[in-house]
Design an enzyme around this catalytic site. Sequence first.
Site, PDB file in Angstrom:
ATOM      1  N   ASP A  78       0.540  -1.234  -0.190  1.00  0.00           N
ATOM      2  CA  ASP A  78      -0.323   0.200  -0.135  1.00  0.00           C
ATOM      3  C   ASP A  78       0.800   1.409   0.111  1.00  0.00           C
ATOM      4  O   ASP A  78       1.241   1.243  -0.347  1.00  0.00           O
ATOM      5  CB  ASP A  78      -1.463  -0.188   1.383  1.00  0.00           C
ATOM      6  CG  ASP A  78      -0.548  -0.383   2.465  1.00  0.00           C
ATOM      7  OD1 ASP A  78       1.173   0.474   2.474  1.00  0.00           O
ATOM      8  OD2 ASP A  78      -0.674  -0.834   2.918  1.00  0.00           O
ATOM      9  N   LYS A 121      -4.652   0.942  -3.190  1.00  0.00           N
ATOM     10  CA  LYS A 121      -5.375   1.728  -4.280  1.00  0.00           C
ATOM     11  C   LYS A 121      -5.917   0.863  -5.570  1.00  0.00           C
ATOM     12  O   LYS A 121      -4.684   0.360  -6.740  1.00  0.00           O
ATOM     13  CB  LYS A 121      -4.758   3.075  -4.438  1.00  0.00           C
ATOM     14  CG  LYS A 121      -5.578   4.011  -5.877  1.00  0.00           C
ATOM     15  CD  LYS A 121      -5.124   5.419  -6.780  1.00  0.00           C
ATOM     16  CE  LYS A 121      -3.748   5.241  -7.283  1.00  0.00           C
ATOM     17  NZ  LYS A 121      -4.076   5.223  -8.404  1.00  0.00           N
ATOM     18  N   MET A 171      -0.116   8.790  12.706  1.00  0.00           N
ATOM     19  CA  MET A 171      -2.144   8.653  12.126  1.00  0.00           C
ATOM     20  C   MET A 171      -2.258  10.178  12.755  1.00  0.00           C
ATOM     21  O   MET A 171      -3.406  10.707  12.859  1.00  0.00           O
ATOM     22  CB  MET A 171      -2.458   8.308  12.404  1.00  0.00           C
ATOM     23  CG  MET A 171      -2.455   6.612  11.802  1.00  0.00           C
ATOM     24  SD  MET A 171      -3.675   5.294  11.758  1.00  0.00           S
ATOM     25  CE  MET A 171      -2.965   4.568  13.312  1.00  0.00           C
TER      26      MET A 171
HETATM   27  C1  LIG Z   1      -1.106   3.033  10.035  1.00  0.00           C
HETATM   28  S1  LIG Z   1      -0.235   3.390  10.793  1.00  0.00           S
HETATM   29  C2  LIG Z   1       1.350   2.349  10.422  1.00  0.00           C
HETATM   30  C3  LIG Z   1       2.131   2.377  11.905  1.00  0.00           C
HETATM   31  C4  LIG Z   1       3.594   1.332  11.342  1.00  0.00           C
HETATM   32  N1  LIG Z   1       2.709  -0.259  11.381  1.00  0.00           N
HETATM   33  C5  LIG Z   1       4.594   1.338  12.225  1.00  0.00           C
HETATM   34  O1  LIG Z   1       4.971   0.656  12.399  1.00  0.00           O
HETATM   35  O2  LIG Z   1       5.426   2.364  12.182  1.00  0.00           O
HETATM   36  C6  LIG Z   1       0.119   4.208   9.654  1.00  0.00           C
HETATM   37  C7  LIG Z   1       0.969   5.954  10.557  1.00  0.00           C
HETATM   38  O3  LIG Z   1       2.597   5.211  10.906  1.00  0.00           O
HETATM   39  C8  LIG Z   1       3.344   6.751  10.880  1.00  0.00           C
HETATM   40  N2  LIG Z   1       4.331   6.420   9.683  1.00  0.00           N
HETATM   41  C9  LIG Z   1       4.819   5.497   8.596  1.00  0.00           C
HETATM   42  N3  LIG Z   1       5.582   6.032   8.466  1.00  0.00           N
HETATM   43  C10 LIG Z   1       5.933   6.663   8.210  1.00  0.00           C
HETATM   44  C11 LIG Z   1       7.061   7.542   8.539  1.00  0.00           C
HETATM   45  N4  LIG Z   1       7.908   7.193   7.134  1.00  0.00           N
HETATM   46  N5  LIG Z   1       7.698   8.782   8.775  1.00  0.00           N
HETATM   47  C12 LIG Z   1       6.217   9.407   8.823  1.00  0.00           C
HETATM   48  N6  LIG Z   1       5.278   8.885  10.473  1.00  0.00           N
HETATM   49  C13 LIG Z   1       4.954   6.711   9.590  1.00  0.00           C
HETATM   50  C14 LIG Z   1       2.442   7.783  10.324  1.00  0.00           C
HETATM   51  O4  LIG Z   1       2.017   8.477  11.857  1.00  0.00           O
HETATM   52  C15 LIG Z   1       1.258   7.466   9.657  1.00  0.00           C
HETATM   53  O5  LIG Z   1       0.093   7.802   9.903  1.00  0.00           O
END
Ligand SMILES: C[S@@+](CC[C@H](N)C(=O)[O-])C[C@H]1O[C@@H](n2cnc3c(N)ncnc32)[C@H](O)[C@@H]1O
Length: 476
Positions: free
Chosen positions: A250, A272, A385
């Site tokens: 995704d 998507k 998020m």
């Molecule tokens: C659905 S959650 C998934 C988290 C993921 N499983 C993890 O362990 O990082 C998605 C959120 O993770 C954070 N996130 C993931 N990758 C990121 C990145 N490269 N930079 C900043 N925030 C990130 C953001 O807050 C985003 O809205």
Amino acid sequence: MDHLPVFLDISGRLVVVDGGQTVAARRVERALSAGAIVASFDPKPGGELTALFGHKNLTHQARVPESSDFEGCAVAYGASEDAVRDKLLANAARQAGALCNVADVPEYCDFITPSVVERDPITIAISTGGAAPVIARNLRARIEAMLPEGYGRLAAYAAGFRDRIAAAIPDGRGRRRFWEDMIEGQAGDLFLAGFEDDATAQISAGLEAAGNAAPLTGEAWLVGAGPGDPDLLTFKALRLMQHADIVLYDRLIGPGILELSRRDAERINVGKSAGSHAMGQDEITALIIKLAKDGNRVLRLKGGDPFIFGRGGEELEEVAVAGIPVQVVPGITAAAGCGACAGIPLTHRDHAQSVAFVTAHGAGGVLDHDWTKLARPGQTLVVYMGLGSLGAIATSALAQGVRANLPVAVIDNGSRLNQTVVTATLETIEGEAGAADLGGPALIIMGDVVTMRDKLNVDGIREQQVSLGLDAREGL
Ligand SMILES: C[S@@+](CC[C@H](N)C(=O)[O-])C[C@H]1O[C@@H](n2cnc3c(N)ncnc32)[C@H](O)[C@@H]1O
């Protein structure tokens, strides 16, 4: 060496591709990226090929190619898996003076399509002379990490088994899996360690067992891809990415990561889909189960870690209940990756003795947490998020009595080349982040540890690494 290694300048020249599925899509992609004018043909093109339609150098016709289509053609690829079409293509292409390659039909191949490791402008192309493509792919995966010794010898050795393996295992996917199990497994290890006789005995025993084997069983692998920098993948993630038949991904998967999966693995964007809508969690889980039940090794690539706000627990539960063998590979979660890349330690002897991870969103929408507890002195708070509700979070925390000068950082696209870090206080962060026009994904870190960023000068170190060419992501 029985082939001449060359890199062909194909820019502006005609490449014909016959076929509509994954292999054809990969050929079209590669030719387009080398600047060719591509004409593809297939009465029923699949999703991966149609996704390329619209490229200015690609035309597609919903029929099989005719002799006149090869006029001026430089390179022709057959990828229809249809013997009659393959023969027509090879004859017409050769008559037109084009170089011809038909997948898995050596007599129609004037050249081999190598496995490629790209570090633009450097390209490493790997071939086993057509003897054992799975070895070439395997080698590519290892070169991505480091260059081991002895792989050339292993490829030559494995080629000696090609006919026996083809006769014992007629199914292409089963054959590939056997090669992987043997060469990636004990037989390959034994050979590389110098025990060729033992390796041969192992392969012979495997072939005997394959003769009586039940149909292929599928598997599901939930793999954490980290926050975006391909260098932050684990070795295990990379290895499974090289073995998967199908990869589901995704938008959280950072650029350069997907390309490290097996080149001819089918890739499905579940963020998507074809109709341009994101698939729901239930649909994704059902798809994983269906594909695995069809005998595929299905790899669900997740941003960060699958078990931290990744809904991996739900997927795992349902897939396991369906009786499918599952593996979970942890990844570097955004908090750890972003903290490190932004120079913000999550704990620090002087500033934070505990750390809490929360999500701003629950099943019912934006969550209103007890911010005074979470953002208490001596604790770092990481909010996933939260970018869209940053203002609401700050307002609610201030109203609950959290101090206005609490240091806050928002890290956008953490660990990626376009990483942006905004630091401010709880009172000013909404305005500062708004002015920076962040696009996400973004992570919020609150607490006194944020003040460490200025002392650690991580941005300075990153800049130096990039300018010295030490950034391994270059060219991905
Ligand atoms: C659905 S959650 C998934 C988290 C993921 N499983 C993890 O362990 O990082 C998605 C959120 O993770 C954070 N996130 C993931 N990758 C990121 C990145 N490269 N930079 C900043 N925030 C990130 C953001 O807050 C985003 O809205």
